[in-house]
Design a protein around this motif. Sequence first.
Motif, PDB file in Angstrom:
ATOM      1  N   GLN B 159     -60.632  76.155  56.133  1.00  0.00           N
ATOM      2  CA  GLN B 159     -60.040  76.014  57.454  1.00  0.00           C
ATOM      3  C   GLN B 159     -58.640  76.637  57.488  1.00  0.00           C
ATOM      4  OE1 GLN B 159     -61.507  74.896  60.081  1.00  0.00           O
ATOM      5  NE2 GLN B 159     -59.931  74.299  61.557  1.00  0.00           N
ATOM      6  N   VAL B 160     -57.846  76.294  56.481  1.00  0.00           N
ATOM      7  CA  VAL B 160     -56.478  76.826  56.442  1.00  0.00           C
ATOM      8  C   VAL B 160     -56.504  78.350  56.402  1.00  0.00           C
ATOM      9  CG1 VAL B 160     -54.415  77.029  54.999  1.00  0.00           C
ATOM     10  CG2 VAL B 160     -55.402  74.783  55.460  1.00  0.00           C
ATOM     11  N   VAL B 161     -57.384  78.896  55.589  1.00  0.00           N
ATOM     12  CA  VAL B 161     -57.475  80.353  55.504  1.00  0.00           C
ATOM     13  C   VAL B 161     -57.836  80.941  56.859  1.00  0.00           C
ATOM     14  CG1 VAL B 161     -58.845  82.242  54.534  1.00  0.00           C
ATOM     15  CG2 VAL B 161     -58.044  80.391  53.056  1.00  0.00           C
ATOM     16  N   GLN B 162     -58.841  80.383  57.500  1.00  0.00           N
ATOM     17  CA  GLN B 162     -59.272  80.908  58.796  1.00  0.00           C
ATOM     18  C   GLN B 162     -58.159  80.834  59.820  1.00  0.00           C
ATOM     19  OE1 GLN B 162     -63.414  80.319  60.282  1.00  0.00           O
ATOM     20  NE2 GLN B 162     -63.301  78.545  58.941  1.00  0.00           N
ATOM     21  N   VAL B 163     -57.491  79.664  59.853  1.00  0.00           N
ATOM     22  CA  VAL B 163     -56.452  79.493  60.878  1.00  0.00           C
ATOM     23  C   VAL B 163     -55.289  80.453  60.625  1.00  0.00           C
ATOM     24  CG1 VAL B 163     -54.749  77.871  61.797  1.00  0.00           C
ATOM     25  CG2 VAL B 163     -57.095  77.128  61.400  1.00  0.00           C
ATOM     26  N   SER B 174     -54.935  75.888  66.796  1.00  0.00           N
ATOM     27  CA  SER B 174     -54.711  74.579  66.183  1.00  0.00           C
ATOM     28  C   SER B 174     -55.304  74.559  64.787  1.00  0.00           C
ATOM     29  CB  SER B 174     -55.363  73.491  67.042  1.00  0.00           C
ATOM     30  OG  SER B 174     -55.567  72.350  66.270  1.00  0.00           O
ATOM     31  N   LEU B 175     -54.676  73.747  63.931  1.00  0.00           N
ATOM     32  CA  LEU B 175     -55.190  73.604  62.582  1.00  0.00           C
ATOM     33  C   LEU B 175     -56.571  72.956  62.612  1.00  0.00           C
ATOM     34  CD1 LEU B 175     -54.271  74.207  59.739  1.00  0.00           C
ATOM     35  CD2 LEU B 175     -53.341  71.908  59.594  1.00  0.00           C
ATOM     36  N   PHE B 176     -56.819  72.214  63.690  1.00  0.00           N
ATOM     37  CA  PHE B 176     -58.102  71.511  63.785  1.00  0.00           C
ATOM     38  C   PHE B 176     -59.064  72.223  64.730  1.00  0.00           C
ATOM     39  CE2 PHE B 176     -54.858  68.390  62.722  1.00  0.00           C
ATOM     40  CZ  PHE B 176     -55.391  67.893  61.547  1.00  0.00           C
TER      41      PHE B 176
ATOM     42  N   VAL C  13     -57.702  83.462  75.179  1.00  0.00           N
ATOM     43  CA  VAL C  13     -57.157  82.461  74.266  1.00  0.00           C
ATOM     44  C   VAL C  13     -57.040  81.121  74.967  1.00  0.00           C
ATOM     45  CG1 VAL C  13     -55.160  81.781  72.911  1.00  0.00           C
ATOM     46  CG2 VAL C  13     -55.954  84.148  72.874  1.00  0.00           C
ATOM     47  N   LEU C  14     -56.601  81.177  76.203  1.00  0.00           N
ATOM     48  CA  LEU C  14     -56.497  79.945  76.988  1.00  0.00           C
ATOM     49  C   LEU C  14     -57.872  79.299  77.130  1.00  0.00           C
ATOM     50  CD1 LEU C  14     -54.207  78.467  78.484  1.00  0.00           C
ATOM     51  CD2 LEU C  14     -55.139  79.463  80.586  1.00  0.00           C
ATOM     52  N   LEU C  19     -62.083  75.291  75.518  1.00  0.00           N
ATOM     53  CA  LEU C  19     -63.375  75.077  74.859  1.00  0.00           C
ATOM     54  C   LEU C  19     -63.207  74.242  73.599  1.00  0.00           C
ATOM     55  CD1 LEU C  19     -65.284  78.455  75.201  1.00  0.00           C
ATOM     56  CD2 LEU C  19     -65.962  76.216  76.065  1.00  0.00           C
ATOM     57  N   ALA C  20     -62.112  74.537  72.863  1.00  0.00           N
ATOM     58  CA  ALA C  20     -61.875  73.824  71.609  1.00  0.00           C
ATOM     59  C   ALA C  20     -61.722  72.338  71.871  1.00  0.00           C
ATOM     60  CB  ALA C  20     -60.626  74.376  70.922  1.00  0.00           C
TER      61      ALA C  20
END
Lengths: 411, 364, 459
Positions: B159-163, B174-176, C13-14, C19-20
Amino acid sequence: MLKSIQGRLLLASAFALGAASLAQAQTVRVSGFGGSDPAVVNGLLNDVLADEIAALGIEVEYAPTDGDYSQFILNALSADTAPDLFYTDIFWSRSIFTPGQAAPVDNPELAAALLPSLVDAFTYEGQLYSVAKDFNTLAVHFDKDAFDDAGVDYLDENDTWDSFQEKLASVQGSLEDVYGVCVVPDYARFAAFALATGWKPFNDEGKTVLDDDFKRAFSFYTGLIDAGAGVLAADIGEGWTGGCLGSGKAAVAMEGAWIIGYLKDAAPSMEYGTTLIPSDPETGNRGNLIFTVGWTVNANSDVKDAAAKLVDLLTSEKAQQWVLEQGLALPSRSALADNAFLMGDSKEQIANRMVFRGASEGHVEPYFFGDLGGAWLEPVNSALNAVLLGESDVETALSEAQAQYDALQAN
Amino acid sequence: MKKAGINHDTLTGWLFLAPFLVSLSVFFLWAIMRTAWFSLTDYDLFRTPNFIGLENYARLVSDDLFLTALRNSISFATIVTAIQTVLALLLAVLVNSAARAKGLVRTVFYFPSIMSSAAMTLIFLWLFQRQGLMTSIAGNVANLRWIILSFFALVAVVQVVQVTLARRKYAEVSLFDPFFLILSAGVGAAGAVFIRINGWLPVYEEQFLISWLNTKEVFLFMPRTLWSVALMNIFTTVPTLMLLFLAGLQSIPSSLYDAAKMDGATSIQSFFSVTLPSLTPVTFAVVTLGLIGTLQMFDQVAILGAAAPLESRITLAYYTYYNTFPPGGSPNIGMASAAALTLGLLTLVIVFLQRQFGIKERIG
Amino acid sequence: MDTTERPLRPLNVLRRRQLAVLAWVYFVFIGLATVILGTFAIAFAASLKDNPLENPFRFIFPQITPSVWITAADLGRQGAADPWWGGFAPGGELVFSLTYAAPAGVDLVTPEVEVPRRKPGSGLAAAITTTFASDYALVELTGTSDRFFVNADMETGQETRWLARTFDYKISYEAQDDKGVRVERLPFTALAPRTQTLLEATLPVTRMERRGRVASWNNIAPGALGLILNSYRRVINETVDLSTGDRLIFKWMGNSFQIAVGRVVLMIVLSSLAGYALARLRFRGVRLVFVLVIFSMTVPVQVTFISNYLVVRDLGLLNSNWSVIMVMIASVHVLLMKQYFESFPREIEEAAMVGGANRFQIFLHIVLPNAKPALIINAIMAFQGAWNDFFWPFVLVTNPPSALAMPVGLLSLRESYGGGQGDWSLVLAGAFISIVPVLIMFVLFQNYIVNNQVSEGIK
């Protein structure tokens, strides 16, 4: 004046007539436990004794109760809706006898025909209040196949605690999937060992003292698991030692004759043997408990005489012979002690015989704790539980239990 | 004219109230008074009661079982109420941005709360058998702990790599981020299975036997038995409470949030400055009802029965019943009444305290 | 803040952000729903099992295996011409095969098979079972067939030749003097030495007894539903009132239903009248009554239970549904009705008042018909509360077994089957049966319940 007296007389005789006609078809309401017991009582009332009951002019209304029977009876007695005739377990008999809810048994012949220990059990302040309908004691039941497969000798009457533990440990050791015996944190099983040492639940002053004898039995019983001879019943998903035997997870169970009916259902093909509880190697004695339930006539009943007659019938030799042959309970009459059925060789008959003999072998005490009732059991059972679960050691558990007894019996 | 109207209203009013008041007086007011009287006597359901003053209360205080029941009741009520309120609030905030939960989802969330406590307790009693399903789940988790840890570690790393990579392109990832998380979880799961197959990390084969119910162990002021019951209670109530909070959340005007944002509040700050204050009435209801409900906990204790030691499951409510119908003993109505009154008083005091010092109902 | 210094976000992005958030919401929803429904689904599956306490827990077992359903249906058809519920009836003739295997060279013995005389379950079932399949069943060996196969040892990997022998049996119904009856179950056992293992059988074996010597089936003619819903059928058929023969589960449901309906009616009368008075009428003492209503919602039932028990006892109503109905305190409903009436427009009533109607007429003809939604919500709440109430039925109704309410009946099931005998499937089955009426009500009135979240949260 004269007229009114005449009128009263007339009225009185009318009442008397009415009472007489009532007596023609007296209805006796009877209550007992649920479970498989209704099968027995129903059989007695509708088949075995139907003619005799009809001859007495009694109509019986029988309503067994599932759930907490003692609560039901106490409720019903306090509400004055109690049945005319009901079961009293010796265990909580005092809560019925003390407030005068039980009608005295005035039948010396019947009392004389019963096993003396059962008469004593239901005697309160010199008066008999209940007629024992049957009784039970503990015996050791074992799975012959497990012993055969392990190549261990069957258990027998000569076993002491040591040889008992040794045999169980060898069965458990040589068979992968079978434990020796299931251990339960319950005084109703453990007492077979505690009483063998000569310890008594109440000493001469009426106090409970967990002395060295008690501790020896306690250590032996709770040590069965560490000795590789047993397992905690709950650890293998069972609630009682009979369940462990029936499901084949343990080779031995310590139960009364009630296990016979269960095994017929849960393990109908099992070849099992039964012998007496092993004896204490130090005293050479056995210990055992007597469990008994009696018929009690409600002191406030309108049909006390009819109910008392019904008790005579329900505990008659004919009735008890039939009950015995159903393999569900042992007769309370001493005359049936050397009954042919008890001498038979089938596994059920042997089991019944051993349970019957248990009542007269060594130190036997009724499963009864005076006015304390079930409260007496709490300390000893929670001490057993704590040690068996490994939450406490023997010393601590026993001193805690002793403190609880001291508090219980302080006043 | 007006005066006559009032009089008329008074008569009608009492007539309208009469049926309810009869029921309330007989089964509530008189009952409380009788309980108070019994608590001063040696009544046993059979014999006429004798007045014995405050002896029952003196005996209560020296009765270990009563003190255990009192401690169990208080800790159960506070622990369950606290956990279920916080959990329900958090979950509600998490899902708040969705449109109102509708249809099937809502039905599912209501499901546990429509079940009777008896049916629910039986199902949990089965789950919590010493050798039951709960034990086997816990046992599997413990035996596979390294694999499970490696799964989470892998997920975190991926996850960290992707973000980090994504943030090069545009700043606000977001990190999540859930879409990355799906991929991370997939990679993590595949990696964990790979590790398990190659046997790189130890897998234990211990047999676990956990006494969820039949135990005297105490964990954080409360017997483990009651923790298990608490788990069941929370399971039953949280989904419904969450919906309550959700309704409250959705009635907060969005202008409040906009204003907070204008002031430069972060989302955590606006949670404390906008969300929580606006939810006060709902929270008050949830906490009060939770406290009253949990202090009275009886059904589960009774249904557990012999499955757990008395002192590990007893609550004040059950203590009252236990003294009224003691197994194999004579009823002790005096002690039962004294304990019942203590429970009643305790409830009033706790509700009053939380009104005074805790969350207050907003007036108007 | 530094956000202002960043480059403008592209539109997608918005969109992605929105969606996120949505995705997270659904993760949480789905996760929660899985935990909730999963618990019930697993418990339900366990209620179908022969032994829900088996360890390790199997997720695949005969009761949920379609191929076994088909076999069970076939056997049911052969046994009693009933593919659904099976049984053993005159004219029944089943074909049942067992395959035993042993390493080549070991003697394969023909098993001793039998239809044993067996009572189902423990407890009451023993008392009510009067017909036994063993009185009618005739078992014949119709043929055997052999085949060899190679068996690899699990640990060493060593391969050995094994012989498998299939024994085909015909079990036929022998009616004496044409008076055959249908028997619900056809139990079957096969005794063979431990040197040979049971490889397969027409129907999966219920359990092995005598340390592997005896293979035992509870019922080899179950029918599809008789196999799947065995514990449900048992809990319904085996808990009966001995004197009347009534099925207790239905009796308990009937009692709970009576209690629930009684409480709903009582609640409607008490709470609509009192709620209206508190909402509309201004009179001395109204404040005191209101305080009392609130107070009575706070005090636990245990405080009032001893006196109420005695009241019921002295009226001679113990063990009756009336007792459970009458001890209800309707305070919550009074409060809710009061709130509803307060929001009800006054004008209509005032118009009627001018027309000369008195308060009670207005209440009966105008207010009450308009209060239907509130009444329905309250009725649902009261019904559900009464159906699920445990304490009062537990204290007030203890005997006879047919007088219990459903939740207390469930407790008696647990005492009969959840303890020593360990028939947990019956206990779970009873629990699931008890939910059905509330579930139906819930589905029917879902909108009322769900729209009334605050009041629902009170329980």
